[in-house]
Scaffold this active site. Structure first.
Site, PDB file in Angstrom:
ATOM      1  N   ASP A  22       4.848   3.023  -5.465  1.00  0.00           N
ATOM      2  CA  ASP A  22       5.965   2.078  -5.654  1.00  0.00           C
ATOM      3  C   ASP A  22       7.043   2.658  -6.565  1.00  0.00           C
ATOM      4  OD1 ASP A  22       3.877  -0.925  -5.694  1.00  0.00           O
ATOM      5  OD2 ASP A  22       4.560   0.398  -4.091  1.00  0.00           O
TER       6      ASP A  22
ATOM      7  N   LYS B 227       4.254  -8.838 -10.140  1.00  0.00           N
ATOM      8  CA  LYS B 227       4.173  -9.464  -8.802  1.00  0.00           C
ATOM      9  C   LYS B 227       2.799  -9.212  -8.188  1.00  0.00           C
ATOM     10  CE  LYS B 227       6.003  -7.140  -5.172  1.00  0.00           C
ATOM     11  NZ  LYS B 227       5.115  -6.886  -4.023  1.00  0.00           N
ATOM     12  N   ASN B 228       2.328  -7.950  -8.269  1.00  0.00           N
ATOM     13  CA  ASN B 228       1.094  -7.595  -7.560  1.00  0.00           C
ATOM     14  C   ASN B 228      -0.181  -8.012  -8.269  1.00  0.00           C
ATOM     15  OD1 ASN B 228       2.686  -6.676  -5.532  1.00  0.00           O
ATOM     16  ND2 ASN B 228       2.528  -4.506  -6.090  1.00  0.00           N
TER      17      ASN B 228
ATOM     18  N   ARG C 205       1.429  -2.102   8.852  1.00  0.00           N
ATOM     19  CA  ARG C 205       0.382  -2.405   7.885  1.00  0.00           C
ATOM     20  C   ARG C 205      -0.894  -2.835   8.608  1.00  0.00           C
ATOM     21  NH1 ARG C 205       3.565  -3.135   3.456  1.00  0.00           N
ATOM     22  NH2 ARG C 205       1.790  -2.682   2.144  1.00  0.00           N
TER      23      ARG C 205
ATOM     24  N   CYS D  28       6.283  -4.225   7.071  1.00  0.00           N
ATOM     25  CA  CYS D  28       7.623  -4.111   6.504  1.00  0.00           C
ATOM     26  C   CYS D  28       7.999  -2.648   6.733  1.00  0.00           C
ATOM     27  CB  CYS D  28       7.698  -4.508   5.044  1.00  0.00           C
ATOM     28  SG  CYS D  28       6.416  -3.800   4.038  1.00  0.00           S
TER      29      CYS D  28
ATOM     30  N   ARG E 244      12.685  -9.937  -3.754  1.00  0.00           N
ATOM     31  CA  ARG E 244      11.249 -10.180  -3.508  1.00  0.00           C
ATOM     32  C   ARG E 244      10.459  -9.785  -4.754  1.00  0.00           C
ATOM     33  NH1 ARG E 244       9.096  -6.487   0.588  1.00  0.00           N
ATOM     34  NH2 ARG E 244       7.181  -7.219  -0.367  1.00  0.00           N
TER      35      ARG E 244
HETATM   36  C1  EPZ Z   1      -0.555  -2.796  -2.369  1.00  0.00           C
HETATM   37  O1  EPZ Z   1      -0.277  -2.851  -0.984  1.00  0.00           O
HETATM   38  C2  EPZ Z   1       0.727  -3.225  -3.051  1.00  0.00           C
HETATM   39  N1  EPZ Z   1       1.085  -4.574  -2.621  1.00  0.00           N
HETATM   40  C3  EPZ Z   1       1.855  -2.278  -2.636  1.00  0.00           C
HETATM   41  O2  EPZ Z   1       3.025  -2.659  -3.350  1.00  0.00           O
HETATM   42  C4  EPZ Z   1       1.462  -0.857  -3.067  1.00  0.00           C
HETATM   43  O3  EPZ Z   1       2.472   0.033  -2.622  1.00  0.00           O
HETATM   44  C5  EPZ Z   1       0.130  -0.482  -2.399  1.00  0.00           C
HETATM   45  O4  EPZ Z   1      -0.874  -1.456  -2.766  1.00  0.00           O
HETATM   46  C6  EPZ Z   1      -0.354   0.886  -2.810  1.00  0.00           C
HETATM   47  O5  EPZ Z   1      -0.458   0.958  -4.197  1.00  0.00           O
HETATM   48  C7  EPZ Z   1       0.454  -5.631  -3.211  1.00  0.00           C
HETATM   49  O6  EPZ Z   1      -0.395  -5.489  -4.071  1.00  0.00           O
HETATM   50  C8  EPZ Z   1       0.877  -6.988  -2.729  1.00  0.00           C
HETATM   51  P1  EPZ Z   1      -2.997  -0.532   0.575  1.00  0.00           P
HETATM   52  P2  EPZ Z   1      -1.474  -2.796   0.073  1.00  0.00           P
HETATM   53  O7  EPZ Z   1      -3.867  -1.413   1.391  1.00  0.00           O
HETATM   54  O8  EPZ Z   1      -2.721  -3.278  -0.524  1.00  0.00           O
HETATM   55  C9  EPZ Z   1      -3.850   1.574   4.656  1.00  0.00           C
HETATM   56  C10 EPZ Z   1       5.261  -3.317  -3.538  1.00  0.00           C
HETATM   57  O9  EPZ Z   1       6.307  -2.685  -3.354  1.00  0.00           O
HETATM   58  N2  EPZ Z   1      -4.646   0.417   5.109  1.00  0.00           N
HETATM   59  O10 EPZ Z   1      -3.523  -0.022  -0.734  1.00  0.00           O
HETATM   60  O11 EPZ Z   1      -0.972  -3.419   1.329  1.00  0.00           O
HETATM   61  C11 EPZ Z   1      -2.371   1.258   4.517  1.00  0.00           C
HETATM   62  O12 EPZ Z   1      -1.725   1.349   5.777  1.00  0.00           O
HETATM   63  C12 EPZ Z   1       4.117  -3.172  -2.565  1.00  0.00           C
HETATM   64  O13 EPZ Z   1       5.023  -4.087  -4.509  1.00  0.00           O
HETATM   65  C13 EPZ Z   1      -5.359   0.530   6.293  1.00  0.00           C
HETATM   66  O14 EPZ Z   1      -5.332   1.561   6.958  1.00  0.00           O
HETATM   67  O15 EPZ Z   1      -1.608  -1.246   0.310  1.00  0.00           O
HETATM   68  C14 EPZ Z   1      -1.918   2.341   3.578  1.00  0.00           C
HETATM   69  O16 EPZ Z   1      -1.675   3.531   4.313  1.00  0.00           O
HETATM   70  C15 EPZ Z   1       4.482  -2.263  -1.401  1.00  0.00           C
HETATM   71  N3  EPZ Z   1      -6.087  -0.535   6.721  1.00  0.00           N
HETATM   72  C16 EPZ Z   1      -3.135   2.568   2.678  1.00  0.00           C
HETATM   73  O17 EPZ Z   1      -4.242   1.934   3.333  1.00  0.00           O
HETATM   74  C17 EPZ Z   1      -6.152  -1.697   6.015  1.00  0.00           C
HETATM   75  O18 EPZ Z   1      -6.870  -2.620   6.454  1.00  0.00           O
HETATM   76  C18 EPZ Z   1      -3.006   1.965   1.299  1.00  0.00           C
HETATM   77  O19 EPZ Z   1      -2.528   0.658   1.491  1.00  0.00           O
HETATM   78  C19 EPZ Z   1      -5.414  -1.793   4.811  1.00  0.00           C
HETATM   79  C20 EPZ Z   1      -4.674  -0.715   4.380  1.00  0.00           C
END
Ligand code: EPZ
Length: 417
Positions: free
Chosen positions: A305, A22-23, A122, A117, A398
């Site tokens: 995850d 998916k990702n 986020r 979510c 999803r």
């Molecule tokens: C990706 O989410 C994945 N989703 C998530 O999988 C996965 O858990 C996550 O990476 C971590 O590996 C997809 O690829 C679609 P992040 P993402 O930005 O990119 C903070 C699943 O179950 N942050 O790496 O949204 C954020 O709050 C999903 O398949 C900011 O502060 O995660 C988090 O604490 C869930 N500001 C940290 O960074 C920003 O602008 C890491 O989040 C962006 C993120």
């Protein structure tokens, strides 16, 4: 709303083929906005999040067809607008990644604030600052972000914290910006390597994907190409834990074990017996599990995850385990549902929980709070005494294609009503 009904206590057997990731698919599909011509993408998982991404693109004027072998043919030549439908955008957190390719190609993009979510609010500050560093202007008005630019240009951008989708968004934006961009402190996920591989196949000049420094030399335009989506490493980890929890011998095929090295190390420490091949993993009946402390971390660390399924595994370990998930502040709340089923988990704070095991689980009526916690409740139902009913199963669908039938094929007593 569809519910899953699960009768626990059954051993499983047979083989389960892992679907496309998916990702990875979400980002490669989004990146077609940068290309001219028809992209052919195979092994795309048939799951709700993909359907939503396709709906958003079709609403922008993207032409999406499916050929007989199930590959998606995506042509973005006739995109007619660059503002993401508010409801559709809110429904898919990952829609924020469209800001990069839309802004790079059309010099503007309007994105609704992405729906959070349950796993945590986020923020998108890194996306905004990153795109601004490339010359974008961003204005927020009534819960929408209006990105504009005269022309994106290369820059050096240091990520204040590692973000997977922000890294991917910046790679897409920089691929057709004027000049060279250097991204530092980037995420290193295998899905990012796949995205860069596809964009380079289309004519981009991206180096360093999979490391913490990525250099992108902007080119004029990208030409559509074809690719096959990589196996979903989170499905693999989920099914490994399912096989071990149910004390079953199952074969998980079409997978790349090298994408799960830290996870597999922790499974080994927990006493999980596995046979690992080049593109399969077999679980072997394991009598007892050892307690193991884990801390989640960006790739190649222990994937956040897979935290939820591993927490469930630790409820069956003989001793206490500390689960630490510093990445999101909402990924441990699901443990109260495991406690309702008989687990003994204490939440120390939003990021840490202590699991006392082993505990006997009993079937209950529970709702799926999010995607990964949802599948974990399914696994809990498979080992709980009695019947478990799971609501809000949309969350599970999803990310896990045709999950009921695939588990039934392994002998699970599960059905939807
Ligand atoms: C990706 O989410 C994945 N989703 C998530 O999988 C996965 O858990 C996550 O990476 C971590 O590996 C997809 O690829 C679609 P992040 P993402 O930005 O990119 C903070 C699943 O179950 N942050 O790496 O949204 C954020 O709050 C999903 O398949 C900011 O502060 O995660 C988090 O604490 C869930 N500001 C940290 O960074 C920003 O602008 C890491 O989040 C962006 C993120």
């Amino acid at each position: 709303m569809k519910q899953y009904i699960i009768k626990g206590g059954n051993k499983l057997s047979g083989e389960i083929k892992v679907k496309g990731a998916k990702n990875s698919a979400l980002k490669i599909i989004a990146s077609t906005i940068l290309t001219k011509g028809e992209n052919k993408i195979s092994n795309v998982p048939q799951i709700n999040d993909i359907k939503k991404m396709m709906d958003i693109l079709k609403d922008l004027g993207v032409n999406i067809k499916k050929n007989q072998s199930g590959s998606f043919l995506i042509n973005t030549d006739n995109i007619s607008k660059t503002d993401i439908d508010e409801k559709k955008g809110k429904d898919l957190r990952a829609s924020i990644i469209l800001s990069g390719p839309l802004l790079a190609r059309f010099k503007k993009a309007t994105i609704p604030y992405p729906g959070g979510c349950l796993i945590g609010k986020r923020p998108i500050d890194i996306f905004i600052n990153g795109l601004q560093s490339l010359g974008a202007h961003c204005e927020e008005k009534n819960n929408k972000y209006y990105f504009t630019t005269k022309q994106l240009h290369g820059a050096i951008f240091v990520f204040p914290k590692i973000s997977v989708t922000a890294t991917e968004t910046m790679i897409m934006a920089a691929s057709i910006a004027e000049g060279t961009t250097v991204l530092k402190n980037t995420a290193q996920e295998p899905e990012i390597i796949e995205l860069a591989k596809y964009l380079n196949k289309c004519g981009a000049k991206i180096k360093g994907a999979g490391t913490s420094i990525i250099t992108i030399k902007g080119v004029k335009r990208l030409l559509a190409n074809k690719t096959k989506i990589m196996p979903d490493r989170i499905e693999v980890g989920t099914f490994v834990i399912m096989g071990l929890l149910t004390k079953s011998a199952i074969k998980i095929s079409n997978c790349l074990p090298e994408h799960l090295e830290t996870f597999l190390l922790m499974i080994k420490k927990a006493g999980g017996k596995l046979e690992i091949g080049k593109n399969f993993i077999k679980t072997l009946p394991t009598k007892k599990f050892n307690p193991v402390n884990i801390i989640t971390h960006e790739y190649p660390g222990f994937a956040t995850d897979l935290q939820a399924p591993f927490t469930l595994l630790m409820t069956q370990a003989e001793g206490n385990s500390l689960i630490h998930d510093p990445i999101f502040n909402g990924r441990l709340f699901f443990t109260d549902k495991l406690n309702q089923m008989g687990a003994d988990i204490i939440m120390c704070d939003p990021h840490r929980a202590i699991v006392k095991g082993p505990t006997h689980l009993f079937g209950k009526n529970v709702d799926s709070p999010d995607l990964r916690a949802g599948i974990t409740l399914v696994l809990a139902g498979l080992i709980a005494q009695g019947t478990t009913t799971i609501g809000n199963t949309y969350q599970i669908e999803r990310g896990y294609e045709n999950i009921i039938q695939r588990l039934k094929n392994l002998g699970a007593k599960i059905y939807a009503k």
